[in-house]
Enzyme design. Structure first.
Site, short mmCIF file in Angstrom:
data_model
loop_
_atom_site.label_atom_id
_atom_site.label_comp_id
_atom_site.label_asym_id
_atom_site.label_seq_id
_atom_site.Cartn_x
_atom_site.Cartn_y
_atom_site.Cartn_z
N LYS A 148 0.84 -1.19 0.00
CA LYS A 148 0.00 0.00 0.00
C LYS A 148 0.88 1.25 0.00
O LYS A 148 2.00 1.21 0.50
CB LYS A 148 -0.85 0.03 1.28
N GLU A 185 -6.47 -9.35 0.60
CA GLU A 185 -6.19 -10.48 1.49
C GLU A 185 -7.38 -10.85 2.37
O GLU A 185 -7.47 -11.99 2.83
CB GLU A 185 -4.97 -10.16 2.37
N ARG A 226 -10.53 -11.31 1.71
CA ARG A 226 -11.33 -12.40 1.14
C ARG A 226 -10.59 -13.74 1.21
O ARG A 226 -11.20 -14.79 1.29
CB ARG A 226 -11.75 -12.03 -0.30
#
Ligand code: BES
Ligand code: MN
Ligand code: ZN
Length: 506
Positions: A290, A362, A364
């Site tokens: 990120k 991540e 899910r």
């Protein structure tokens, strides 16, 4: 903070602070009127001078009021609170009123207070807002104003006030009294659950790890003997074939945990409600790293798990006769040398294979295995709660959580309970038309579905693992915490989940 009920006249009450309401029409509530008459129209004077108008949430503190004989009232302070329009008390209004009152109280050097703000004429209440939810939301809103997270501050400011009585001039019917008592019990328990959820959410990522969450769950089992906790370690999960979940913790030195909490106090043999929480204790994005700005907020990526623990806490505290199973899928998403690479393919517990095109999707990946695991409890319904997609904030902002479901009746129930306690949901579709976005060239599915409808494709991904039971998914990315100056966990959707269990599983 303790919240209790009292039946008494405002003139006889002896408290550090008496709280009474004023309506927007400058009309005094019955309790305010009594004080006003007894104290030489002191309140009318405030209205005349324009110091308070009755707008929702306004407050004005009066000290040491005297009666005609110049004798002081038994209560040292009177807090006037604006109630807004008298004709239509809404739950949003009620919450605002109580939160403002509590905010004013939290700044005072007092030990206790007595509030008449919940003493609203029964006939004025709309059908959807009865005394039970009125009182429970009043307690939840008050507690919101008292919350502070000072675990890591050297200077721990604490609120001195520790007891609030909600007072009523008239007892009313037995059913009315019972409803108030129910509201008091439920509101107090929900407030405790919210508190727990906020504390877990606000804890930093270096403290709140998957192991820490497992310890917290076990702590709850110590406090409430009716809760049974078990924890699956990575080797246990490997045996079950949870390679999707395990792929997320591979890049971190913190081991993943699957935490199972069971509270079976409902009818014997009744199918349980199952809550599944996303517990990513920090989400760096993994190899699909990120950007740095506001990455600190990714400590909140375990707020689904925290809300599940908080709901369990509330349910056990109020001794709800319900069968409830909570599952927490917890891992830390880090870009270590063993981390998943984009393009890696894993096999989930369901047997379906997943191409991990983005390691930042991540949530899910951990949820899908927990959802397959949920099958073993023969659930009446499974609800997962997750800070799943940034796209959800783009779609709905920070007002409702998103709800998706494979069974409309379940979505309807959740929405109704959310409306009742003002912890609202808005439904988004999971039509088959979206499923093709998850097509993969190399596996049964990809873990991302492109830019369009990101929250929906995430839900569609989960729907492939929940075909065996009624299921709903709550995306709480926009509602679990607030950013900016007042940064902090909100405790949502503990009120909604608890209310849903009360309304549907007891
Ligand atoms: N935890 C995030 C979702 C999130 C982002 C919640 C920002 C709140 C604020 C989740 O794991 C994530 O990173 N989702 C990605 C999905 C994408 C890679 C398909 C996202 O939303 O960008
Ligand atoms: Mn992510
Ligand atoms: Zn995440």
């Amino acid at each position: 903070m303790q919240y209790q009920i009292k039946y008494a006249s405002p003139l006889t009450i002896r408290t550090d602070c008496l709280i009474v309401g004023i309506y927007a029409s400058k009309k005094l509530s019955s309790a305010a009127e009594k004080i006003n008459i007894a104290c030489k129209t002191a309140i009318t004077q405030c209205l005349k001078n324009g110091d308070i108008t009755g707008k929702t949430g306004e407050t004005l503190l009066l000290q040491e009021l005297k009666d005609q004989d110049n004798k002081a009232l038994p209560s040292k302070r009177i807090l006037l609170v604006g109630m807004g329009e008298q004709k239509k008390p809404t739950i949003a209004n009620i919450k605002k009123i109580h939160e403002s009152a509590a905010k004013a109280l939290s700044k005072l050097n007092i030990n206790n207070a007595v509030s008449y703000l919940a003493d609203i004429d029964h006939k004025a209440l709309p059908e959807q807002l009865q005394e039970d939810t009125l009182l429970s939301s009043a307690i939840v809103a008050s507690d919101q104003a008292f919350y502070q997270y000072s675990e890591f501050k050297s200077d721990k400011h604490t609120v001195k006030c520790n007891k609030i009585h909600f007072a009523f001039e008239n007892k009313g019917s037995a059913s009315l009294q019972k409803k108030r008592k129910t509201g008091q019990t439920q509101g107090s328990a929900i407030a405790i659950g919210i508190h727990k959820t906020k504390d877990l959410g606000n804890a930093p990522g270096n403290v709140c790890t998957p192991t820490y969450l497992a310890k917290e769950a076990k702590q709850l089992q110590k406090t409430y003997k009716n809760i049974k906790v078990s924890v699956l370690e990575e080797k246990d999960m490997a045996k079950l074939g949870m390679h999707s979940l395990l792929s997320v913790s591979k890049g971190s030195k913190e081991p993943a945990k699957l935490i199972i909490m069971q509270y079976m106090q409902g009818k014997k043999g009744k199918k349980p409600a199952v809550l599944v929480g996303k517990g990513i204790t920090f989400d760096t994005g993994g190899i699909s790293l990120k950007p740095g700005a506001q990455m600190d907020e990714m400590k909140y990526d375990m707020c689904g798990a925290a809300s599940v623990i908080g709901t369990m806490n509330a349910v056990a505290e109020m001794q709800l006769p319900v069968n409830l199973v909570c599952i927490i899928a917890s891992a830390e998403n880090m870009p270590g040398s063993q981390a998943s690479r984009p393009g890696d393919i894993v096999t989930s517990m369901s047997g379906q294979t997943i191409e991990i095109l983005n390691t930042d999707a991540e949530g899910r990946l951990v949820l899908c295995d927990a959802l397959t695991y949920a099958e073993k409890f023969n659930p009446a319904a499974v609800i997962d709660i997750a800070t799943l997609t940034g796209a959800c904030i783009i779609a709905l902002g920070r007002v409702p959580s998103a709800v998706f479901s494979n069974k409309q009746a379940l979505a309807d129930k959740l929405i109704a309970s959310g409306d009742a306690i003002h912890d609202r949901l808005w439904q988004l579709p999971i039509w088959d038309d979206y499923q093709t976005q998850l097509d993969s060239n190399f596996a049964d599915m990809a873990n991302i579905g492109g830019r369009d409808a990101g929250s929906i494709t995430a839900a569609c991904f989960l729907s492939r693992f929940t075909k065996k039971y009624p299921w709903a998914h709550l995306d709480i990315a926009g509602t679990a915490w607030v950013s900016g100056k007042a940064k902090g966990a909100t405790g949502r959707p503990v009120p909604l989940l608890t209310q849903y269990l009360i309304d549907n599983h007891c």
